[in-house]
Write an enzyme that holds these catalytic residues in place. Structure first.
Site, PDB file in Angstrom:
ATOM      1  N   ARG A 150       0.751  -1.163   0.175  1.00  0.00           N
ATOM      2  CA  ARG A 150      -0.060  -0.056   0.011  1.00  0.00           C
ATOM      3  C   ARG A 150       0.627   1.162   0.014  1.00  0.00           C
ATOM      4  NH1 ARG A 150      -4.012  -2.144   4.767  1.00  0.00           N
ATOM      5  NH2 ARG A 150      -1.885  -2.749   5.552  1.00  0.00           N
ATOM      6  N   ALA A 229      12.107   4.637   4.468  1.00  0.00           N
ATOM      7  CA  ALA A 229      11.131   5.119   5.457  1.00  0.00           C
ATOM      8  C   ALA A 229      10.142   3.971   6.216  1.00  0.00           C
ATOM      9  CB  ALA A 229      10.284   6.155   4.874  1.00  0.00           C
ATOM     10  N   ALA A 230      10.562   2.683   5.799  1.00  0.00           N
ATOM     11  CA  ALA A 230       9.833   1.553   6.132  1.00  0.00           C
ATOM     12  C   ALA A 230      10.273   0.986   7.511  1.00  0.00           C
ATOM     13  CB  ALA A 230       9.977   0.661   5.212  1.00  0.00           C
ATOM     14  N   ARG A 231      11.107   0.228   7.777  1.00  0.00           N
ATOM     15  CA  ARG A 231      11.758  -0.557   9.031  1.00  0.00           C
ATOM     16  C   ARG A 231      13.031  -0.296   8.966  1.00  0.00           C
ATOM     17  NH1 ARG A 231       7.532   0.886  11.114  1.00  0.00           N
ATOM     18  NH2 ARG A 231       6.029  -0.201  12.240  1.00  0.00           N
ATOM     19  N   GLU A 260      16.095   1.648  17.785  1.00  0.00           N
ATOM     20  CA  GLU A 260      15.445   3.020  18.061  1.00  0.00           C
ATOM     21  C   GLU A 260      15.065   3.029  19.567  1.00  0.00           C
ATOM     22  OE1 GLU A 260      12.203   3.646  15.371  1.00  0.00           O
ATOM     23  OE2 GLU A 260      13.427   3.329  13.686  1.00  0.00           O
ATOM     24  N   HIS A 278      12.413   8.770  12.703  1.00  0.00           N
ATOM     25  CA  HIS A 278      11.133   7.752  12.582  1.00  0.00           C
ATOM     26  C   HIS A 278       9.887   8.968  12.561  1.00  0.00           C
ATOM     27  CE1 HIS A 278       9.599   3.611  13.109  1.00  0.00           C
ATOM     28  NE2 HIS A 278       8.669   4.160  12.144  1.00  0.00           N
TER      29      HIS A 278
END
Length: 532
Positions: A150, A229-231, A260, A278
């Protein structure tokens, strides 16, 4: 008693308003384990963000808990297997931040292309160095998207507006679907060799951790800019830093990190790295969407409804509008089946007939399974643990569908075989007079009925003869049990008959047995279909 909803972190005011209308909303600092455990003792629902750890110990401290809601996408801080074993629904907000995340990836890519952050810092330091920060255009370049889910699709659509060529790698997306989006599917190595820009949009799984390491980064086109910018952890950060030092990678935009919070990384040493803490979901719109989405899911869960965003429910997902009204029918048929059978079946088939089968009706099997065990086990039975209860007892629940339904618009039947060789069946439909929809029982063990599937129902199987109805009424009446409605079905006069009664109050096992004995019934059962 009003259910308690516990909120452990900041939540959008609109979300709290949704909950406060029907539930008691309490707040606690989710990072204070002592306070959290004390507050969980009364909670039927808990809403967390990312800081609260809902692990097995926290779940054990919440004996009343029915739903854990994560106001966001990731579930790293929720121990889903422990919740599932307890029958606790786990929900998140899977689409709340997809636009914000796609836009963050686009912002990082544009920043790396035009050296925006470094140029801004230089100018603020009193320098005017236009030539030092010359960038590159996107138009005519090849953008590689790793993961065409998505967020990946939204990102690709935004990149298309810049006149780029789009390629993607995702083994779970068909080329025809990608072609509709203007994207050419390629293997990972081909993408690495061709792309001028690469953006990561895959979820973090054992298969994707370290997806881009030293070997993969050795294949990239020199000067490539890479965005994640995912994981965190999908790209090996040290290998990426080495590729930057060698000049093979021309720039990096990164919003997520292997560990993180992250305040130290080899990537931070480079001027051509744009790094953010993040922020993918950190927009007012995404926060509001996440909060209101999980608030609605919590409301549904506490009302006993099916929740599309439940991550630990089999047959989860969007339920078609035509299917949704049949969920309580399937569940009640499961309860009636178990009552009539007198126990758990060896195998069960949920048969669905009619126009409704044009939709995905697999959720009706799940609803029927929930009903099958609600009066069998002491523990809470939910959409979450019903399949586990069936598996633990060796009960296989199948689904069969058929478009033709001669007598009813749609018909649901629960049919099963018992260990002693008997077969039991119960059927029902949704009847509408244009103003009101009613759940109807239409058949029990081959006997035709037309009875509302609600209230307390009694079933007596006996040999048809005069005076039986009066005997049952007299016996129940002597115990103070009032009959609201009654129906007798038989195959032939003097043959086997089925009497079904709706009564106004609960009937004990002794009272049921006394009535059955009075008429010489060969079988009797009771089931409570009242809403809790």
């Amino acid at each position: 008693m009003t259910p308690v909803v516990l909120i452990t972190e900041e939540l959008a005011p609109a979300a709290i308003d949704i909950l406060a209308q029907e539930f008691e909303v309490r707040h606690v600092d989710g990072t204070d384990r002592g306070a959290l455990f004390a507050a969980l003792a009364e909670a039927e629902a808990v809403i967390v963000r990312s800081a609260t750890q809902m692990d097995a110990a926290a779940i054990e401290a919440a004996p009343k808990l029915r739903v854990i809601a994560r106001a966001g996408v990731g579930l790293d801080n929720v121990e889903v297997p422990a919740a599932t074993a307890r029958g606790i629904m786990v929900v998140n907000a899977p689409t709340s931040n997809i636009v914000s995340t796609a836009e963050q990836a686009a912002a990082l890519l544009l920043s790396t292309a035009r050296n925006t952050v470094a140029a801004s810092a230089s100018l603020k330091a009193g320098e005017w160095q236009r030539s030092k920060y010359t960038g590159v255009e996107l138009a005519g370049k090849t953008v590689g998207v790793i993961g065409l889910g998505r967020v990946g699709v939204l990102f690709a659509q935004r990149m298309a507006a810049f006149g780029t060529r789009l390629i993607a790698h995702d083994p779970y997306v068909q080329p025809a679907r990608a072609a509709q989006l203007g994207v050419r599917m390629v293997g990972l190595e081909e993408l690495l060799r061709e792309a001028d820009f690469i953006s990561i949009h895959v979820t973090k799984t054992p298969e994707t951790v370290g997806l881009l390491g030293a070997r993969e980064l050795a294949l990239v086109k020199p000067g490539v800019r890479i965005v994640n910018a995912a994981r965190g952890g999908i790209i090996d950060e040290q290998a990426l830093a080495d590729a930057l030092a060698e000049g093979r990678v021309g720039g990096v935009g990164i919003d997520v990190y292997a560990k993180e919070p992250c305040t130290s990384s080899p990537l931070f040493a480079f001027d051509n790295v744009v790094c953010t803490p993040h922020l993918g979901a950190s927009t007012h719109e995404a926060q509001d969407k996440a909060g209101t989405a999980v608030a609605r899911s919590v409301k549904l869960a506490l009302q006993g409804e099916f929740v599309p965003d439940a991550v630990n429910v089999q047959a989860g997902g969007v339920v078609a509008e035509d299917v949704r009204p049949l969920l309580p029918l399937a569940e009640r048929l499961g309860k009636v089946f178990t009552a009539v059978a007198g126990g758990v079946a060896a195998s069960v088939t949920v048969e669905v007939k009619g126009e409704v089968v044009a939709n995905d009706v697999s959720v009706l099997r799940l609803a029927a399974t929930k009903g099958l065990f609600e009066d069998v086990v002491e523990d809470q039975v939910s959409y979450v643990n019903a399949p586990l209860l069936a598996a633990d007892r060796g009960v296989e629940v199948d689904l069969a569908t058929e478009q033709e339904s001669p007598d009813h618009h749609n018909l649901v039947t629960v049919r099963g075989a018992l260990a002693d060789g008997r077969t039991v069946s119960v059927s029902g439909t949704l009847w509408s007079n244009g103003l009101r929809e009613t759940l109807k029982l239409t058949e029990v063990n081959g006997f035709d009925l037309e009875l509302d599937a609600e209230g307390i129902l009694l079933f007596f199987r006996y040999t048809d003869r005069p005076g039986v109805v009066g005997q049952v009424g007299s016996t129940l009446g002597s115990s103070g049990i009032n009959i609201a409605s009654m129906q007798v079905s038989r195959r032939a006069a003097g043959g086997e008959a089925l009497m079904t009664l709706t009564v106004d109050s609960s009937v004990s096992a002794d009272q049921l047995h006394a009535a059955a004995h009075q008429i010489g019934a060969v079988g009797s059962s009771a089931v409570d279909l009242r809403e809790e």
